[in-house]
Design a protein around this motif. Sequence first.
Motif, PDB file in Angstrom:
ATOM      1  N   THR A  27     -49.505 -23.946  18.218  1.00 15.37           N
ATOM      2  CA  THR A  27     -50.660 -23.049  18.167  1.00 15.37           C
ATOM      3  C   THR A  27     -51.119 -22.860  16.733  1.00 15.37           C
ATOM      4  O   THR A  27     -52.121 -22.193  16.487  1.00 15.37           O
ATOM      5  CB  THR A  27     -50.329 -21.679  18.805  1.00 15.37           C
TER       6      THR A  27
ATOM      7  N   ILE B 234     -48.451 -27.471  11.451  1.00 13.25           N
ATOM      8  CA  ILE B 234     -48.231 -28.915  11.530  1.00 13.25           C
ATOM      9  C   ILE B 234     -48.326 -29.405  12.984  1.00 13.25           C
ATOM     10  O   ILE B 234     -48.878 -30.474  13.262  1.00 13.25           O
ATOM     11  CB  ILE B 234     -46.849 -29.264  10.924  1.00 13.25           C
TER      12      ILE B 234
ATOM     13  N   ARG C 294     -47.092 -18.529  22.536  1.00 10.12           N
ATOM     14  CA  ARG C 294     -46.796 -17.185  23.027  1.00 10.12           C
ATOM     15  C   ARG C 294     -47.992 -16.480  23.647  1.00 10.12           C
ATOM     16  O   ARG C 294     -47.832 -15.562  24.421  1.00 10.12           O
ATOM     17  CB  ARG C 294     -46.254 -16.320  21.885  1.00 10.12           C
TER      18      ARG C 294
ATOM     19  N   THR D 240     -49.723 -24.076   5.467  1.00 14.31           N
ATOM     20  CA  THR D 240     -50.036 -23.571   6.817  1.00 14.31           C
ATOM     21  C   THR D 240     -50.028 -22.042   6.871  1.00 14.31           C
ATOM     22  O   THR D 240     -50.276 -21.461   7.915  1.00 14.31           O
ATOM     23  CB  THR D 240     -48.981 -24.057   7.828  1.00 14.31           C
TER      24      THR D 240
ATOM     25  N   VAL E  35     -46.304 -27.495   3.051  1.00 17.41           N
ATOM     26  CA  VAL E  35     -47.584 -27.679   3.745  1.00 17.41           C
ATOM     27  C   VAL E  35     -48.265 -26.322   3.809  1.00 17.41           C
ATOM     28  O   VAL E  35     -47.657 -25.322   4.205  1.00 17.41           O
ATOM     29  CB  VAL E  35     -47.367 -28.234   5.181  1.00 17.41           C
TER      30      VAL E  35
ATOM     31  N   GLU F 225     -42.403 -17.349  25.571  1.00 22.36           N
ATOM     32  CA  GLU F 225     -41.670 -16.981  24.349  1.00 22.36           C
ATOM     33  C   GLU F 225     -40.409 -17.848  24.353  1.00 22.36           C
ATOM     34  O   GLU F 225     -39.449 -17.568  25.075  1.00 22.36           O
ATOM     35  CB  GLU F 225     -41.347 -15.476  24.430  1.00 22.36           C
TER      36      GLU F 225
HETATM   37  N1  LIG Z   1     -45.096 -25.335   6.209  1.00 16.64           N
HETATM   38  C1  LIG Z   1     -44.137 -25.650   5.328  1.00 16.64           C
HETATM   39  O1  LIG Z   1     -44.371 -25.714   4.118  1.00 16.64           O
HETATM   40  C2  LIG Z   1     -42.752 -25.937   5.823  1.00 16.64           C
HETATM   41  C3  LIG Z   1     -41.783 -26.378   4.907  1.00 16.64           C
HETATM   42  C4  LIG Z   1     -40.495 -26.667   5.370  1.00 16.64           C
HETATM   43  C5  LIG Z   1     -40.189 -26.522   6.727  1.00 16.64           C
HETATM   44  N2  LIG Z   1     -41.146 -26.062   7.594  1.00 16.64           N
HETATM   45  C6  LIG Z   1     -40.773 -25.896   9.003  1.00 16.64           C
HETATM   46  O2  LIG Z   1     -41.626 -26.693   9.811  1.00 16.64           O
HETATM   47  C7  LIG Z   1     -41.910 -26.033  11.042  1.00 16.64           C
HETATM   48  C8  LIG Z   1     -43.412 -25.970  11.224  1.00 16.64           C
HETATM   49  O3  LIG Z   1     -43.992 -25.293  10.119  1.00 16.64           O
HETATM   50  P1  LIG Z   1     -45.494 -24.771  10.151  1.00 16.64           P
HETATM   51  O4  LIG Z   1     -45.831 -24.438   8.743  1.00 16.64           O
HETATM   52  O5  LIG Z   1     -46.338 -25.699  10.923  1.00 16.64           O
HETATM   53  O6  LIG Z   1     -45.300 -23.405  10.969  1.00 16.64           O
HETATM   54  P2  LIG Z   1     -46.400 -22.371  11.513  1.00 16.64           P
HETATM   55  O7  LIG Z   1     -47.781 -22.769  11.126  1.00 16.64           O
HETATM   56  O8  LIG Z   1     -45.924 -21.009  11.129  1.00 16.64           O
HETATM   57  O9  LIG Z   1     -46.291 -22.574  13.097  1.00 16.64           O
HETATM   58  C9  LIG Z   1     -45.136 -22.199  13.762  1.00 16.64           C
HETATM   59  C10 LIG Z   1     -45.378 -22.294  15.250  1.00 16.64           C
HETATM   60  O10 LIG Z   1     -44.240 -21.746  15.904  1.00 16.64           O
HETATM   61  C11 LIG Z   1     -44.687 -20.919  16.942  1.00 16.64           C
HETATM   62  N3  LIG Z   1     -43.710 -19.889  17.248  1.00 16.64           N
HETATM   63  C12 LIG Z   1     -43.110 -19.063  16.369  1.00 16.64           C
HETATM   64  N4  LIG Z   1     -42.298 -18.224  17.043  1.00 16.64           N
HETATM   65  C13 LIG Z   1     -42.388 -18.560  18.358  1.00 16.64           C
HETATM   66  C14 LIG Z   1     -41.795 -18.065  19.544  1.00 16.64           C
HETATM   67  N5  LIG Z   1     -40.900 -17.073  19.501  1.00 16.64           N
HETATM   68  N6  LIG Z   1     -42.104 -18.630  20.751  1.00 16.64           N
HETATM   69  C15 LIG Z   1     -43.013 -19.638  20.786  1.00 16.64           C
HETATM   70  N7  LIG Z   1     -43.611 -20.162  19.680  1.00 16.64           N
HETATM   71  C16 LIG Z   1     -43.300 -19.608  18.486  1.00 16.64           C
HETATM   72  C17 LIG Z   1     -45.955 -20.330  16.408  1.00 16.64           C
HETATM   73  O11 LIG Z   1     -46.683 -19.830  17.495  1.00 16.64           O
HETATM   74  P3  LIG Z   1     -47.429 -18.404  17.472  1.00 16.64           P
HETATM   75  O12 LIG Z   1     -48.864 -18.774  17.324  1.00 16.64           O
HETATM   76  O13 LIG Z   1     -47.097 -17.824  18.785  1.00 16.64           O
HETATM   77  O14 LIG Z   1     -46.905 -17.599  16.305  1.00 16.64           O
HETATM   78  C18 LIG Z   1     -46.587 -21.534  15.753  1.00 16.64           C
HETATM   79  O15 LIG Z   1     -47.260 -22.339  16.705  1.00 16.64           O
HETATM   80  C19 LIG Z   1     -41.245 -24.672  10.965  1.00 16.64           C
HETATM   81  O16 LIG Z   1     -40.017 -24.717  11.638  1.00 16.64           O
HETATM   82  C20 LIG Z   1     -41.017 -24.473   9.465  1.00 16.64           C
HETATM   83  O17 LIG Z   1     -39.884 -23.664   9.220  1.00 16.64           O
HETATM   84  C21 LIG Z   1     -42.415 -25.785   7.182  1.00 16.64           C
END
Ligand SMILES: NC(=O)c1ccc[n+]([C@@H]2O[C@H](COP(=O)([O-])OP(=O)(O)OC[C@H]3O[C@@H](n4cnc5c(N)ncnc54)[C@H](OP(=O)(O)O)[C@@H]3O)[C@@H](O)[C@H]2O)c1
Length: 345
Positions: free
Chosen positions: A29, A32, A54, A216, A214, A81
């Motif tokens: 949602t 990445i 969610r 985000t 990234v 969830e």
């Molecule tokens: N971005 C970076 O720089 C970076 C660097 C290193 C590692 N990572 C890892 O890469 C992954 C993706 O990163 P991102 O930046 O794309 O993350 P993001 O934009 O914060 O997206 C996270 C996603 O997880 C969903 N989510 C969170 N809690 C949830 C729950 N309880 N049930 C269902 N869905 C849930 C969110 O949905 P909702 O819309 O419901 O919140 C959202 O779609 C993460 O695990 C992050 O730790 C990211």
Amino acid sequence: MVNIKDIRASNAAFKASKHSVIAVFVGATSGIGLATAKHLADASVDPTLYILGRSRASATSILDDLARINPHAKLNFIETEISLIKNVDTACDEILSKEKKVDFLFMSPGGVTFGGRVESSEGIDVGLALRYYSRLRFVHNLLPLLDASATPRVIAILAGGKERELDLNDLECKVNFSAIRAAGVGTTQLTLAFEELAKTHPSIAFIHKYPGFVNTGAAGKILDSVPGILAIPARLVRWLILPIISLFFSTTPEVAGERGLFLATSARFPPNKSDTPGVTLPNGVKTAESTIITEGRGNGVYTLDENDEVSLDTSVMPGYRSDGTGKIVWQETLAVWDRAIGRSA
Ligand SMILES: NC(=O)c1ccc[n+]([C@@H]2O[C@H](COP(=O)([O-])OP(=O)(O)OC[C@H]3O[C@@H](n4cnc5c(N)ncnc54)[C@H](OP(=O)(O)O)[C@@H]3O)[C@@H](O)[C@H]2O)c1
């Protein structure tokens, strides 16, 4: 390193091949996952996409965007969830009842937050569930559909190549919890569990990627979650320094999504059993090296850095592979799931 020019050439070749795929996105949602789902929708003919999130209300505009990108896409939103194992099971049951195969399972839910251990009603730390226990439950439940695909891939966006030492007596971080420690435990277990599953599911390629920085919004969320006296400097960093660092050092979600599509489709990442499923490699790009190579054959598991280059093993991994830690981790994981399901029953 795979440069973005080669990524784009590979993605264009995939689009030209007019593939139809069935993909499940957990955590798409935003960030990445969403960017990858958009690229996959654009590049495939009449894809079937499952997006789990969610809130159906806040996913409406996302589904509208995907429908605009590919009016022939079959879009399924499952509102759930997923930090609860019972919810993962219900979502998977729906997919199992509707599909005969799944080509890609792309998982990117959650993020690191500071503060204490937050236990779900099933007794699992919510962050650890999103990083590890729920992700692996999706893989485990969907294995029959992945095995039925000609080109199955499981892709987890987390921190491949950053595995750390585990305390096998405290894999759930119940005794010794910190946000950083829990992040490391999830990362290490994820790679080890992929290696265990690859032994019995050799037609599936398993990819654990560290995406780098990234932009985000995830970094802002981490800083917002810092508690206590450190919250003040954390907020200052968030509003004064992070925008500058983001400007110069981060990747856009758009580019991360292009790389996500490459992971899902390129022949760079063959499974153990097969050499070349996927888009033919652009000149100069080589097949990636699996985490374990036996008699010249890779196990089909890849830990990758932000440039889709294979990560070097951290110091703990060779020992964990030779002393059977992966098997212990997997048995403990099954036990945690049993306990979780028992509590929800
Ligand atoms: N971005 C970076 O720089 C970076 C660097 C290193 C590692 N990572 C890892 O890469 C992954 C993706 O990163 P991102 O930046 O794309 O993350 P993001 O934009 O914060 O997206 C996270 C996603 O997880 C969903 N989510 C969170 N809690 C949830 C729950 N309880 N049930 C269902 N869905 C849930 C969110 O949905 P909702 O819309 O419901 O919140 C959202 O779609 C993460 O695990 C992050 O730790 C990211």
